[in-house]
Design a protein around this motif. Structure first.
Motif, PDB file in Angstrom:
ATOM      1  N   UNK A   1     -77.295 -17.423-113.128  1.00  0.00           N
ATOM      2  CA  UNK A   1     -76.866 -17.381-114.529  1.00  0.00           C
ATOM      3  C   UNK A   1     -78.049 -17.157-115.464  1.00  0.00           C
ATOM      4  N   UNK A   2     -79.181 -17.787-115.136  1.00  0.00           N
ATOM      5  CA  UNK A   2     -80.375 -17.631-115.967  1.00  0.00           C
ATOM      6  C   UNK A   2     -80.831 -16.177-115.984  1.00  0.00           C
ATOM      7  N   UNK A   3     -80.818 -15.547-114.791  1.00  0.00           N
ATOM      8  CA  UNK A   3     -81.248 -14.145-114.709  1.00  0.00           C
ATOM      9  C   UNK A   3     -80.327 -13.253-115.530  1.00  0.00           C
ATOM     10  N   UNK A   4     -79.031 -13.530-115.474  1.00  0.00           N
ATOM     11  CA  UNK A   4     -78.094 -12.723-116.259  1.00  0.00           C
ATOM     12  C   UNK A   4     -78.278 -12.977-117.751  1.00  0.00           C
ATOM     13  N   UNK A   5     -78.647 -14.182-118.078  1.00  0.00           N
ATOM     14  CA  UNK A   5     -78.911 -14.485-119.496  1.00  0.00           C
ATOM     15  C   UNK A   5     -80.115 -13.681-119.991  1.00  0.00           C
ATOM     16  N   UNK A   6     -81.114 -13.553-119.114  1.00  0.00           N
ATOM     17  CA  UNK A   6     -82.278 -12.731-119.473  1.00  0.00           C
ATOM     18  C   UNK A   6     -81.835 -11.292-119.701  1.00  0.00           C
ATOM     19  N   UNK A   7     -80.949 -10.814-118.812  1.00  0.00           N
ATOM     20  CA  UNK A   7     -80.469  -9.440-118.970  1.00  0.00           C
ATOM     21  C   UNK A   7     -79.687  -9.286-120.275  1.00  0.00           C
ATOM     22  N   UNK A   8     -78.896 -10.309-120.587  1.00  0.00           N
ATOM     23  CA  UNK A   8     -78.115 -10.256-121.830  1.00  0.00           C
ATOM     24  C   UNK A   8     -79.042 -10.088-123.035  1.00  0.00           C
ATOM     25  N   UNK A   9     -80.137 -10.836-123.008  1.00  0.00           N
ATOM     26  CA  UNK A   9     -81.089 -10.751-124.113  1.00  0.00           C
ATOM     27  C   UNK A   9     -81.696  -9.349-124.209  1.00  0.00           C
ATOM     28  N   UNK A  10     -82.016  -8.742-123.044  1.00  0.00           N
ATOM     29  CA  UNK A  10     -82.579  -7.381-123.050  1.00  0.00           C
ATOM     30  C   UNK A  10     -81.508  -6.360-123.451  1.00  0.00           C
ATOM     31  N   UNK A  11     -80.265  -6.578-122.987  1.00  0.00           N
ATOM     32  CA  UNK A  11     -79.170  -5.670-123.360  1.00  0.00           C
ATOM     33  C   UNK A  11     -78.959  -5.698-124.864  1.00  0.00           C
ATOM     34  N   UNK A  12     -79.159  -6.860-125.444  1.00  0.00           N
ATOM     35  CA  UNK A  12     -79.030  -7.001-126.895  1.00  0.00           C
ATOM     36  C   UNK A  12     -80.098  -6.150-127.603  1.00  0.00           C
TER      37      UNK A  12
ATOM     38  N   UNK B   1     -78.854  -2.382-127.039  1.00  0.00           N
ATOM     39  CA  UNK B   1     -77.607  -1.963-127.698  1.00  0.00           C
ATOM     40  C   UNK B   1     -77.625  -2.245-129.207  1.00  0.00           C
ATOM     41  N   UNK B   2     -78.044  -3.425-129.571  1.00  0.00           N
ATOM     42  CA  UNK B   2     -77.988  -3.805-130.989  1.00  0.00           C
ATOM     43  C   UNK B   2     -79.238  -3.337-131.747  1.00  0.00           C
TER      44      UNK B   2
ATOM     45  N   UNK C   1     -75.780  -0.423-132.344  1.00  0.00           N
ATOM     46  CA  UNK C   1     -74.331  -0.627-132.204  1.00  0.00           C
ATOM     47  C   UNK C   1     -74.024  -2.071-132.587  1.00  0.00           C
TER      48      UNK C   1
END
Lengths: 202, 272
Positions: free
Chosen positions: A180-191, A194-195, A200
């Motif tokens: 979950x932590x690794x995916x959270x890191x990815x979420x931050x990079x995806x932000x 994308x944003x 977007x």
């Protein structure tokens, strides 16, 4: 969509995408990003420590305040570089042995208080299922690590087996949290991509 | 069933990426229930005496900022809202204070806090445990300068905190992602000096740090992104952690599904 005009965001986005290309397979773009990061990080650390610590201590403490004993520490630290001179490489052992000895004594001076609190708080009243499970877990897990007692003994072996299950559950929990932590890191990079970069808005 | 054991990892990555992007762009708004641990952590900060001085230590670098930036934000916001004096300082994690400075400045501006009087950023100090031990006896001598390399003696707030002891510091709020981290603070500062330690942990480190909460050595802990979302609700400032919860819940569901499928594949092929 409102593409960013900030060069910093562009650099971030390109580096993030370059690093994530590794997920497909090893490639030159990834290696370029990796070596660039390592080079930048090393240079950053060196400059940071040099200007914020070495210069400040030499200028203020040694030259202004006359605390000359700091020079001994500097000489000891520089001795580590003797490892690049084969005939004098043995001198590099002195700073290392000093550091290991200091570190060992230092940790032994402070750490037991923290551990003993942990040990003390593991002595809990057996007045709830949760507490009983905790005590069983502690004893069984410790038994698992008693390598001097033969596990062929059915009682010891059985308790150790329970301990193994506790360890597996703990490792499973750690694994789940790590994923979950690794995916959270990815979420931050995806932000960032994308944003911040593509503009977007969710 | 053997195919389940041989799914290309890149397919799993692509599905995961799709889930992250979709839930980010189209939030579902799943409810977030506040846990007892989040309430305990919030109360530990909220119930410090009026006029307290707290140390917030961002013990992390860029790699962990996705999860720990929102925690720094809520801790700083909460401390500022309560009117505490705030000293930001860390050791070894060079980028931490630099990364959090814009966040601190923004919140300080919101509450009209003056740099050097109400809060200060001392930056990152080398030395790890050695720095912490030195700061217990002489923070001025150990830290020397603030984040901008100005001597710390020139800032009024530093008159309140010549050293990190219970006499001068009411609590340490440490954001932790590795070593040195919260246990280092506990060993060299909080346990010997009897200063309350409240921590923010990355999701990965939550299990190994829970015993410290159970023993009372940590007065509270923000447990990963989820814990931070709960804290954001308690402090009344929904931020990035709340927004992340739809994605994290969906990813948790997806990973669980993959684990179940993988195990079905494993058990089926094992029988053969």
């Amino acid at each position: 969509m409102n593409l960013s005009t900030n060069p910093g965001i562009w650099a971030q986005a390109i580096c993030i995408l370059a690093v994530y290309t590794y997920l497909y397979k090893d490639n030159p773009i990834w290696r370029f990003a990796e070596t660039t990061y390592l080079g930048l990080a090393t240079a950053y650390w060196f400059v940071f420590y040099f200007h914020n610590y070495i210069v400040v201590f030499v200028k203020d403490n040694v030259m202004q305040n006359g605390e000359w004993h700091y020079i001994l520490a500097i000489i000891l630290g520089l001795m580590i570089f003797f490892r690049y001179v084969p005939s004098l490489a043995w001198l590099a052992r002195y700073p290392m042995s000093f550091w290991v000895g200091f570190g060992t004594g230092y940790v032994l001076g402070f750490a037991p208080a923290v551990w003993l609190t942990q040990v003390r708080t593991s002595f809990i009243a057996l007045n709830s299922v949760e507490n009983v499970l905790i005590v069983i877990g502690i004893l069984a897990t410790l038994t698992y690590f008693f390598f001097t007692i033969a596990k062929e003994n059915p009682v010891v072996g059985g308790i150790a087996e329970v301990g193994k299950w506790y360890i597996m559950i703990a490792l499973g929990s750690a694994f789940g949290n790590t994923v979950l932590y690794r995916w959270n890191l990815f979420l931050s990079r995806a932000n960032t991509i994308i944003v911040d970069w593509l503009g977007v808005t969710p | 069933m053997e195919k389940l054991m041989k799914i290309d990892r890149r397919i799993i990555y692509i599905i995961g990426v799709c889930v992250v992007v979709f839930t980010m762009l189209y939030p579902i708004g799943l409810p977030v229930k506040i846990s007892d641990l989040a309430r305990q952590t919030y109360a530990a900060v909220e119930n410090l005496p009026d006029g307290s001085l707290v140390i917030i230590s961002p013990m992390y670098d860029a790699g962990a900022m996705g999860e720990l930036h929102p925690m720094f934000t809520v801790f700083f916001y909460h401390a500022a809202k309560r009117g505490y004096k705030i000293v930001v300082v860390n050791t070894s994690w060079v980028q931490g204070p630099q990364l959090v400075h814009p966040i601190a400045e923004e919140i300080a501006k919101e509450f009209g806090l003056v740099y050097g009087e109400d809060w200060i950023n001392l930056g990152s100090k080398p030395g790890g445990s050695v720095f912490l031990q030195a700061a217990v006896t002489d923070l001025w001598g150990a830290a020397l300068t603030d984040y901008t390399n100005r001597p710390i003696a020139s800032f009024p707030i530093m008159n309140r905190v010549p050293k990190i002891t219970a006499e001068f510091v009411n609590a340490c709020l440490v954001l932790d992602c590795g070593t040195p981290g919260a246990p280092t603070w506990l060993t060299y500062v909080n346990e010997p000096e009897n200063i309350p330690l409240i921590v923010g942990e990355i999701q990965m480190s939550v299990p190994e740090n829970m015993p410290y909460v159970a023993s009372g050595q940590y007065k509270g802990m923000i447990a990963g992104s989820r814990g931070c979302a709960e804290y954001e609700l308690l402090v009344g400032r929904p931020g990035k952690a709340i927004k992340a919860q739809d994605t994290m819940s969906s990813i948790a569901l997806l990973i669980t599904l993959f684990i179940v499928l993988g195990n079905i594949g494993y058990l089926t092929t094992k029988k053969k």
